[in-house]
Design a protein around this motif. Structure first.
Motif, PDB file in Angstrom:
ATOM      1  N   ASN A 175       0.852  -1.178   0.000  1.00 51.02           N
ATOM      2  CA  ASN A 175       0.000   0.000   0.000  1.00 51.02           C
ATOM      3  C   ASN A 175       0.896   1.240   0.000  1.00 51.02           C
ATOM      4  O   ASN A 175       1.559   1.547   0.990  1.00 51.02           O
ATOM      5  N   ILE A 192       0.441   4.014   2.780  1.00 53.71           N
ATOM      6  CA  ILE A 192       0.940   3.659   4.114  1.00 53.71           C
ATOM      7  C   ILE A 192       2.450   3.831   4.184  1.00 53.71           C
ATOM      8  O   ILE A 192       2.981   4.385   5.156  1.00 53.71           O
ATOM      9  N   GLY A 203      -6.239  -0.299   3.317  1.00 52.81           N
ATOM     10  CA  GLY A 203      -5.354   0.290   4.308  1.00 52.81           C
ATOM     11  C   GLY A 203      -5.388  -0.400   5.659  1.00 52.81           C
ATOM     12  O   GLY A 203      -4.879   0.136   6.649  1.00 52.81           O
TER      13      GLY A 203
END
Length: 417
Positions: A148, A151, A257
């Protein structure tokens, strides 16, 4: 997604003397493509066959990796009622061919010069005793690490390229309350991670020796102890609710997420695309730690069972559709894989697919294109199951790495008899 090339495909089928009119029988197809992205990809084939007046009798068996589908297929064949075609992985194609259950589509393959446009590693699984018995649909790469991007950016992290770097990044994420690794606790998913760790710590030669050749010295080596040590470390980076989770739900954790990374094949891209995210941008794709330069592969085949008459005409229409450049381009763009045909232009594919094409060429040139154990291209089903059992037992217990290695050697030795 409609293929939009049915006319050309129909001409190809007609050129081979196949019946494609309304009187053609349906094809009954057993498969395990039931996740959203997988089902969308399969619709490409269904719609193309519909344009040829070939009906589709769907026989889906949920469960990534195909274990449940294999059980169902065995029951059908034992009852003398096999489907027209079944989705199989490489070693399974070989095993069904050895049992004499598959038909012969050599005339189609010769007419279409399939051997000239497919990698030899794929041809080796699609043929048996000089005859073509299956058509390859794709080439997947299981050794991807999906990240991700938001992140990592928010936390100032760099994608890891070694297992040591991975552990450092994962510890930092965990300290911030972020689940480092999305994972589904199913044997084939455990084995997918195991594949990545064996290759990443041992390298291509060790993977070939230990996994493909099942060399007992390699399986019992200090390197394999280190592999299980890393598996134990990874277990600590997975959330508590991983057991039994399907792979696509683990992928969704990364997309939403809820987790930062996932070790999974590029079929995950189907989920990424369906979520209106961009592979290579929103969700980064890099080789699993330590595996750059090597390429684990698995190919989905449609294997064709021995049928006659109208059923054979419909089966041949399906085989020709599966192997056509138009279908392979459309299907793999949705599925997340790359076409096995080397003559298909994928310049309009996403960044991860373009990297896959470059990487597979590099790996092929360096003798580092290797069949995946987890995905049915390295070992017989009996040896594969034996390794799965040890890997999953270790992952879900406090078994020591030394004991796991000892169990691994005994299990493989027993399954190889």
């Amino acid at each position: 997604m409609a293929l939009g090339k049915s006319a050309r495909l129909l001409a190809t089928v007609a050129a081979c003397g196949l019946a494609t009119g309304a009187s053609a029988a349906d094809v009954e197809v057993l498969h395990w493509w039931t996740a959203g992205g997988e089902a969308a990809a399969l619709n490409v084939l269904k719609e193309d066959l519909a344009g040829q007046s070939v009906g589709w009798e769907d026989m889906p068996v949920a469960g990534g990796g195909g274990a449940a589908a294999t059980t169902t297929l065995k029951a059908r064949v034992a009852a003398g009622n096999p489907p027209t075609a079944a989705q199989l992985l490489g070693m399974s194609v070989r095993e069904w061919a050895q049992e004499g259950s598959l038909g012969d589509i050599t005339a189609l393959a010769d007419e279409g010069n399939w051997a000239d446009v497919l990698p030899q590693a794929v041809v080796d699984f699609a043929t048996y005793d000089g005859k073509w018995v299956a058509a390859p649909v794709n080439i997947h790469r299981p050794n991807w690490l999906w990240i991700n991007a938001a992140i990592f950016e928010e936390n100032g992290l760099t994608p890891p390229t070694t297992w040591e770097e991975f552990n450092t990044v994962a510890a930092a994420l965990q300290e911030k309350g972020i689940t480092p690794l999305a994972h589904g606790g199913q044997p084939w998913q455990d084995a997918t991670v195991f594949d990545d760790v064996v290759l990443g710590l041992g390298g291509a030669d060790f993977y070939r020796k230990a996994i493909i050749e099942a060399d007992l010295d390699a399986l019992g080596s200090d390197t394999m102890v280190q592999v299980f040590d890393q598996m134990r470390t990874l277990r600590g980076y997975v959330d508590d609710n991983f057991s039994g989770r399907d792979w696509n739900l683990a992928t969704a954790m990364v997309l939403n997420g809820e987790a930062a990374m996932q070790l999974m094949g590029d079929w995950a891209k189907g989920e990424i695309i369906r979520a209106d995210m961009v592979p290579g941008e929103d969700i980064l794709c890099i080789p699993a730690p330590g595996t750059a330069g090597s390429y684990l592969f698995n190919t989905d085949f449609f294997a064709f069972f021995d049928v006659t008459g109208d059923m054979k005409a419909a089966q041949d229409a399906m085989a020709n559709s599966v192997i056509s450049p138009e279908f392979q381009h459309a299907f793999n763009k949705v599925k997340g894989s790359i076409p096995p045909r080397t003559d298909v232009d994928i310049s309009d594919y996403d960044a991860c697919a373009l990297k896959a094409k470059d990487d597979i060429a590099e790996a092929s040139a360096n003798d580092a294109l290797l069949g995946s154990l987890a995905h049915g291209h390295a070992q017989t089903s009996s040896v594969q199951r034996a390794i799965f059992d040890v890997v999953t037992e270790h992952f879900n217990s406090d078994m020591s790495s030394e004991d796991a290695v000892e169990e691994l050697v005994l299990a493989v030795e027993s399954a190889s008899i």
